[in-house]
Motif scaffolding. Structure first.
Motif, PDB file in Angstrom:
ATOM      1  N   PRO A  57       4.574 -16.342  -0.608  1.00 30.10           N
ATOM      2  CA  PRO A  57       3.903 -15.348  -0.141  1.00 30.10           C
ATOM      3  C   PRO A  57       3.372 -14.674  -1.342  1.00 30.10           C
ATOM      4  O   PRO A  57       3.995 -14.606  -2.600  1.00 30.10           O
ATOM      5  CB  PRO A  57       4.968 -14.340   0.324  1.00 30.10           C
ATOM      6  CG  PRO A  57       6.244 -14.941  -0.426  1.00 30.10           C
ATOM      7  CD  PRO A  57       6.134 -16.327  -0.502  1.00 30.10           C
ATOM      8  N   VAL A  58       2.030 -14.422  -1.227  1.00 28.39           N
ATOM      9  CA  VAL A  58       1.238 -13.688  -2.493  1.00 28.39           C
ATOM     10  C   VAL A  58       0.565 -12.505  -1.859  1.00 28.39           C
ATOM     11  O   VAL A  58      -0.396 -12.705  -1.140  1.00 28.39           O
ATOM     12  CB  VAL A  58       0.210 -14.712  -3.109  1.00 28.39           C
ATOM     13  CG1 VAL A  58      -0.635 -13.945  -4.158  1.00 28.39           C
ATOM     14  CG2 VAL A  58       0.984 -16.043  -3.697  1.00 28.39           C
ATOM     15  N   VAL A  59       0.861 -11.388  -2.179  1.00 27.03           N
ATOM     16  CA  VAL A  59       0.261 -10.078  -1.612  1.00 27.03           C
ATOM     17  C   VAL A  59      -0.890  -9.939  -2.209  1.00 27.03           C
ATOM     18  O   VAL A  59      -1.240 -10.261  -3.584  1.00 27.03           O
ATOM     19  CB  VAL A  59       0.870  -8.687  -2.023  1.00 27.03           C
ATOM     20  CG1 VAL A  59       0.301  -7.685  -1.556  1.00 27.03           C
ATOM     21  CG2 VAL A  59       2.439  -9.154  -1.139  1.00 27.03           C
ATOM     22  N   LEU A  60      -2.055  -9.835  -1.475  1.00 23.87           N
ATOM     23  CA  LEU A  60      -3.483 -10.182  -2.227  1.00 23.87           C
ATOM     24  C   LEU A  60      -4.530  -9.385  -1.031  1.00 23.87           C
ATOM     25  O   LEU A  60      -4.700  -9.579   0.194  1.00 23.87           O
ATOM     26  CB  LEU A  60      -3.951 -11.576  -2.111  1.00 23.87           C
ATOM     27  CG  LEU A  60      -5.025 -12.098  -3.046  1.00 23.87           C
ATOM     28  CD1 LEU A  60      -4.772 -11.804  -4.544  1.00 23.87           C
ATOM     29  CD2 LEU A  60      -5.178 -13.587  -2.715  1.00 23.87           C
ATOM     30  N   ASP A  61      -5.457  -8.591  -1.573  1.00 25.49           N
ATOM     31  CA  ASP A  61      -6.467  -7.955  -1.263  1.00 25.49           C
ATOM     32  C   ASP A  61      -7.817  -8.803  -1.429  1.00 25.49           C
ATOM     33  O   ASP A  61      -8.190  -8.896  -2.656  1.00 25.49           O
ATOM     34  CB  ASP A  61      -6.520  -6.345  -1.649  1.00 25.49           C
ATOM     35  CG  ASP A  61      -7.704  -6.010  -0.896  1.00 25.49           C
ATOM     36  OD1 ASP A  61      -8.771  -6.512  -0.201  1.00 25.49           O
ATOM     37  OD2 ASP A  61      -7.661  -4.553  -0.449  1.00 25.49           O
TER      38      ASP A  61
END
Ligand code: NDP
Ligand code: 8X3
Length: 254
Positions: A57-61
């Motif tokens: 998981p990689v939090v990314l906008d």
């Protein structure tokens, strides 16, 4: 298709919901390692728990260029050789006619659906070319080709996705990197809730008909990426059996 994606590393944008989540689940089931991205950290953590150590998981906008560049640069060795990029993150906001629509919402759609997709592509593509292996799958829409009232900027962003995909293919001739754009019609995800911001109105969109599902789209993506290497699926347009095209409306004075 058991383990057809065994030696594949995928990067899926917008994996916290709808198509992206279904694509990540399908890819992991087929043996891939998948970088799952999106803005909602809790959803990503839950997805990673469900999928196990094949999901990162990689939090990314996707609107944040620096965040994308640093995230891709920081991928751990097991996930760094991305060979399938699924540019799925996107949204429609509102159905107001152009003269009443929100300019802020227009900018959000352009920034997400166009700028975000381009940034992810430009960041990940050089590695694919260098490694001599890769596939960019862009999620477009029937809205790219068929105008409808209130589709104004959303449809225009998806027309951009269509043409950018075709132009990518032109640029990548001579490399083994493949490019596909998938253009779905109505599919029951969180799409209409995001667009209309009202659960009742969102449910009404799919009333009395059978829409596409996220799994239908995941199935289509899985099919495209598992074709033999010499086969490039350029464009797939699909819609529910119970959806079709409209006639040209005519405004009459009498
Ligand atoms: P959902 O709303 O269910 O999912 C959209 C996904 O995009 C979410 O995971 C969301 O994650 C992510 N997203 C939105 N904005 C950003 C952002 N700025 N940065 C990162 N991720 C973002 O809708 P769908 O699954 O239906 O939509 C997926 C794609 O399919 C979109 O491009 C949409 O335009 C397209 N599409 C949808 C159709 C439909 O009828 N459902 C038909 C045709 C095309 P988070 O909010 O956590 O960031
Ligand atoms: C979503 C499909 O028809 O609502 O891209 O624009 S539609």
């Amino acid at each position: 298709m058991p383990n057809l994606l065994e030696n594949t590393t995928a990067f899926v944008t917008g994996a916290t919901s709808g198509f992206g989540r279904a694509i990540a689940e399908r890819f992991v089931r087929e043996g891939a390692r998948v970088v799952v991205t999106g803005r909602r950290a809790e959803r990503l953590a839950e997805l990673a728990r469900d999928l196990g150590d094949r999901a990162l998981p990689v939090v990314l906008d996707v609107r944040d260029r620096k965040a994308i560049e640093s995230a891709v640069a920081a991928l751990p060795a097991d996930f760094s050789g991305v060979d399938v990029l699924v540019n799925n993150a996107g949204l429609a906001l509102g159905l107001e006619p152009a003269h009443r629509a929100s300019l802020d919402e227009w900018e959000t759609m352009i920034d997400t659906n166009c700028r975000g997709l381009v940034t992810c592509t430009r960041t990940i593509l050089p590695g694919m070319v260098t490694r001599g292996r890769g596939h960019v799958v862009n999620i477009g829409s029937v809205a790219a080709s068929y105008p409808y009232p209130g589709g104004n900027v959303y449809g225009a962003t998806k027309a951009f996705v269509h043409q950018f995909s075709q132009n990518l293919k032109a640029d990548l001739l001579g490399t083994p990197v493949r490019v596909t754009v998938i253009e779905p019609g109505m599919a029951d995800t969180e799409f209409s809730l995001v667009r209309l911001k009202d659960t009742g109105k969102a449910q009404a969109v799919y009333r009395g008909m059978q829409p596409l599902t996220a799994e239908d789209i995941a199935d289509t993506v899985a099919w495209c990426v598992t074709r033999p290497r010499h086969v490039n699926v350029n464009v797939i347009e699909l819609m529910p059996t119970q959806q079709a095209f409209g006639p040209f409306p005519v405004h009459r004075k009498d």
